[in-house]
Write a protein that holds these residues in place. Structure first.
Motif, PDB file in Angstrom:
ATOM      1  N   SER A  95      86.740 -11.883  99.079  1.00 59.28           N
ATOM      2  CA  SER A  95      86.649 -13.329  98.934  1.00 59.28           C
ATOM      3  C   SER A  95      85.297 -14.205  97.760  1.00 59.28           C
ATOM      4  N   GLN A  96      84.059 -13.793  98.387  1.00 59.45           N
ATOM      5  CA  GLN A  96      82.882 -14.111  96.886  1.00 59.45           C
ATOM      6  C   GLN A  96      83.206 -13.833  95.643  1.00 59.45           C
ATOM      7  N   ARG A  97      84.175 -12.610  95.377  1.00 60.96           N
ATOM      8  CA  ARG A  97      84.051 -12.358  94.054  1.00 60.96           C
ATOM      9  C   ARG A  97      84.954 -13.411  93.787  1.00 60.96           C
ATOM     10  N   ASP A  98      86.610 -13.591  93.988  1.00 65.82           N
ATOM     11  CA  ASP A  98      87.449 -14.508  94.330  1.00 65.82           C
ATOM     12  C   ASP A  98      86.895 -15.836  93.919  1.00 65.82           C
ATOM     13  N   GLY A  99      85.581 -15.948  94.402  1.00 63.81           N
ATOM     14  CA  GLY A  99      85.166 -17.214  94.277  1.00 63.81           C
ATOM     15  C   GLY A  99      84.151 -17.252  92.966  1.00 63.81           C
ATOM     16  N   GLY A 100      83.727 -16.084  92.695  1.00 60.71           N
ATOM     17  CA  GLY A 100      82.811 -16.571  91.046  1.00 60.71           C
ATOM     18  C   GLY A 100      83.540 -16.339  89.798  1.00 60.71           C
ATOM     19  N   ILE A 101      84.456 -15.421  89.860  1.00 56.71           N
ATOM     20  CA  ILE A 101      85.857 -16.008  88.909  1.00 56.71           C
ATOM     21  C   ILE A 101      86.334 -16.705  88.399  1.00 56.71           C
ATOM     22  N   GLU A 102      86.819 -17.606  89.736  1.00 56.99           N
ATOM     23  CA  GLU A 102      87.206 -18.655  89.309  1.00 56.99           C
ATOM     24  C   GLU A 102      86.190 -19.825  88.998  1.00 56.99           C
ATOM     25  N   ALA A 103      84.425 -19.889  90.028  1.00 56.40           N
ATOM     26  CA  ALA A 103      83.318 -20.092  88.988  1.00 56.40           C
ATOM     27  C   ALA A 103      82.937 -19.737  87.389  1.00 56.40           C
ATOM     28  N   ALA A 104      82.780 -19.276  87.089  1.00 60.16           N
ATOM     29  CA  ALA A 104      82.778 -18.412  85.809  1.00 60.16           C
ATOM     30  C   ALA A 104      83.860 -18.866  84.879  1.00 60.16           C
ATOM     31  N   ASN A 105      84.963 -18.272  84.882  1.00 62.24           N
ATOM     32  CA  ASN A 105      85.800 -19.433  84.311  1.00 62.24           C
ATOM     33  C   ASN A 105      86.323 -20.515  83.590  1.00 62.24           C
ATOM     34  N   VAL A 106      85.857 -21.314  84.515  1.00 61.79           N
ATOM     35  CA  VAL A 106      85.691 -23.025  85.168  1.00 61.79           C
ATOM     36  C   VAL A 106      84.395 -23.468  84.022  1.00 61.79           C
ATOM     37  N   LEU A 107      83.676 -22.586  83.719  1.00 63.48           N
ATOM     38  CA  LEU A 107      82.167 -22.422  82.677  1.00 63.48           C
ATOM     39  C   LEU A 107      82.375 -22.149  81.059  1.00 63.48           C
ATOM     40  N   GLY A 108      83.500 -21.448  81.282  1.00 60.97           N
ATOM     41  CA  GLY A 108      84.342 -21.153  79.819  1.00 60.97           C
ATOM     42  C   GLY A 108      83.337 -19.289  79.719  1.00 60.97           C
ATOM     43  N   LEU A 109      82.838 -18.845  80.974  1.00 58.54           N
ATOM     44  CA  LEU A 109      82.624 -17.665  81.130  1.00 58.54           C
ATOM     45  C   LEU A 109      84.190 -16.503  80.299  1.00 58.54           C
ATOM     46  N   GLU A 110      83.348 -15.658  79.613  1.00 59.30           N
ATOM     47  CA  GLU A 110      84.580 -13.847  79.234  1.00 59.30           C
ATOM     48  C   GLU A 110      83.988 -13.624  81.120  1.00 59.30           C
ATOM     49  N   VAL A 111      85.264 -13.285  81.380  1.00 60.67           N
ATOM     50  CA  VAL A 111      85.818 -12.523  82.686  1.00 60.67           C
ATOM     51  C   VAL A 111      85.838 -11.188  81.856  1.00 60.67           C
ATOM     52  N   VAL A 112      85.152 -10.036  81.802  1.00 58.72           N
ATOM     53  CA  VAL A 112      85.165  -8.608  81.186  1.00 58.72           C
ATOM     54  C   VAL A 112      85.732  -7.500  82.274  1.00 58.72           C
ATOM     55  N   SER A 113      85.321  -8.089  82.734  1.00 56.94           N
ATOM     56  CA  SER A 113      85.771  -6.927  84.158  1.00 56.94           C
ATOM     57  C   SER A 113      86.078  -7.838  85.449  1.00 56.94           C
ATOM     58  N   ASP A 114      86.433  -7.369  86.335  1.00 60.97           N
ATOM     59  CA  ASP A 114      87.275  -8.354  87.677  1.00 60.97           C
ATOM     60  C   ASP A 114      88.009  -7.247  89.209  1.00 60.97           C
ATOM     61  N   ASN A 115      87.931  -6.281  89.505  1.00 64.34           N
ATOM     62  CA  ASN A 115      88.784  -5.995  90.019  1.00 64.34           C
ATOM     63  C   ASN A 115      88.019  -3.947  90.196  1.00 64.34           C
ATOM     64  N   VAL A 116      86.445  -4.135  90.261  1.00 60.41           N
ATOM     65  CA  VAL A 116      86.324  -2.591  90.517  1.00 60.41           C
ATOM     66  C   VAL A 116      85.636  -2.555  91.941  1.00 60.41           C
ATOM     67  N   THR A 117      85.622  -1.832  92.651  1.00 61.20           N
ATOM     68  CA  THR A 117      84.996  -2.492  94.174  1.00 61.20           C
ATOM     69  C   THR A 117      84.742  -0.642  94.600  1.00 61.20           C
ATOM     70  N   TYR A 118      83.986  -0.980  95.650  1.00 61.42           N
ATOM     71  CA  TYR A 118      83.192   0.557  96.209  1.00 61.42           C
ATOM     72  C   TYR A 118      83.609  -0.137  97.421  1.00 61.42           C
ATOM     73  N   GLN A 119      82.852   1.386  98.327  1.00 60.76           N
ATOM     74  CA  GLN A 119      83.482   1.453  99.554  1.00 60.76           C
ATOM     75  C   GLN A 119      81.819   1.354 100.100  1.00 60.76           C
ATOM     76  N   VAL A 120      81.866   0.618 101.364  1.00 60.04           N
ATOM     77  CA  VAL A 120      80.077  -0.185 101.471  1.00 60.04           C
ATOM     78  C   VAL A 120      79.583   1.082 102.263  1.00 60.04           C
ATOM     79  N   ASP A 121      79.847   2.583 102.331  1.00 64.51           N
ATOM     80  CA  ASP A 121      78.868   3.700 102.504  1.00 64.51           C
ATOM     81  C   ASP A 121      78.703   4.471 101.104  1.00 64.51           C
ATOM     82  N   THR A 122      79.401   4.196 100.433  1.00 64.80           N
ATOM     83  CA  THR A 122      78.897   4.719  99.147  1.00 64.80           C
ATOM     84  C   THR A 122      77.251   4.345  98.522  1.00 64.80           C
ATOM     85  N   THR A 123      77.275   5.839  98.137  1.00 63.21           N
ATOM     86  CA  THR A 123      75.452   5.977  97.393  1.00 63.21           C
ATOM     87  C   THR A 123      74.631   6.363  96.403  1.00 63.21           C
ATOM     88  N   ASP A 124      76.003   6.815  95.757  1.00 63.22           N
ATOM     89  CA  ASP A 124      75.879   6.568  94.269  1.00 63.22           C
ATOM     90  C   ASP A 124      77.101   6.007  93.759  1.00 63.22           C
TER      91      ASP A 124
END
Length: 289
Positions: A95-124
């Motif tokens: 949810s915070q990612r989606d809000g950040g993407i919206e804010a970045a778009n409003v400011l005219g920043l280029e969003v070059v990657s927006d769909n990479v996720t990870y599991q919370v227990d990831t260590t590497d």
């Protein structure tokens, strides 16, 4: 969680800190509204605070408020033009990612990657970040990142050759960042909390001391919670719609005020203001009348 809220209602509890996650706050909302419990969730969905709801109060700055301020600063002052987002595969970070993407778009920043996720227990995080690094962003936003994962992500990105900046809209623990990421965390932008050491009052110093005595060390994330109890106490003797109360945790003529109309259409958020009525907290700096 719902059963716990119902039990508190039966015990005539009127004020509650939490829940601290989006799903939990949404789950207890019906009970809080029907039973007249004022609760202070550290969760960001606007529907918790917007009409017709009236019982939730947000005690810190939300990601859609701080994100805009952080990105604008980096765009104007650090020449950031492109941004990439990485988030844990859970409801709050996504949810915070989606809000950040919206804010970045409003400011005219280029969003070059927006769909990479990870599991919370990831260590590497090497495999997670490798495709993101190919997009060569100026800014890497760690959406909703936990204090444990943040330094690991920072270190992994730098080991992959990332030379840009890092930010997040969640509160972090400076001690953990320093211990795990070291100098690589320098410049990492995150949400702050209450008063900094330079402007901390004796009451704030006493709060830190009592916390440290109990838990062994102070956690910066607690700064976002420190004002909530004081605000509850002053609302018992005042009209919360227009309340302005002294802030005992900052030096000088600091105030706590009820704000949030810009984001929620009604005052449902606590902000700190200094004696000159300028914003001293991220919430105030984001412009929340």
């Amino acid at each position: 969680m719902i059963a716990g809220m119902e039990k508190m209602a039966q015990e005539d509890i009127n004020y509650l800190f939490g829940p601290n996650v989006d799903d939990g706050a949404a789950a207890v909302r019906p009970v809080a509204e029907t039973q007249g419990i004022m609760y202070f969730p550290y969760a960001f969905p606007k529907e918790l605070y917007s009409a017709p709801t009236s019982n939730a109060v947000l005690g810190m700055v939300a990601n859609y408020q701080s994100g805009s301020a952080i990105y604008k600063y980096l765009k104007d002052e650090k020449s950031v033009k492109s941004v990439a987002f990485v988030a844990a595969n859970e409801s709050d970070p996504l949810s915070q990612r989606d809000g950040g993407i919206e804010a970045a778009n409003v400011l005219g920043l280029e969003v070059v990657s927006d769909n990479v996720t990870y599991q919370v227990d990831t260590t590497d995080f090497t495999a997670v970040l490798t495709p993101v690094m190919r997009s060569q962003p100026d800014l890497l936003v760690l959406s909703g990142v936990s204090p444990a994962n943040a330094p690991q992500l920072i270190r992994s990105a730098c080991e992959l050759g990332f030379k840009g900046m890092f930010s997040t809209e969640t509160v972090q623990d400076a001690t953990v960042l320093r211990e795990v990421a070291g100098d690589l965390a320098n410049g990492f932008m995150s949400v702050g909390g209450a008063s900094t050491p330079e402007i901390a009052s004796d009451d704030m110093k006493e709060f830190v001391k009592r916390y440290t005595d109990i838990f062994g060390e102070y956690n910066d994330e607690s700064n976002t919670k420190v004002c909530a109890l004081e605000y509850i106490l002053v609302t018992l003797n005042a009209n919360p719609v227009g309340i302005e109360a002294p802030n005992p945790f900052m030096k000088g003529d600091a105030k706590m005020r009820f704000v949030g109309t810009t984001s929620f259409g009604q005052k449902r958020q606590i902000a700190e203001f200094d004696g000159d009525r300028n914003g001293s907290s991220p919430a105030a700096q984001a412009g929340l009348p």
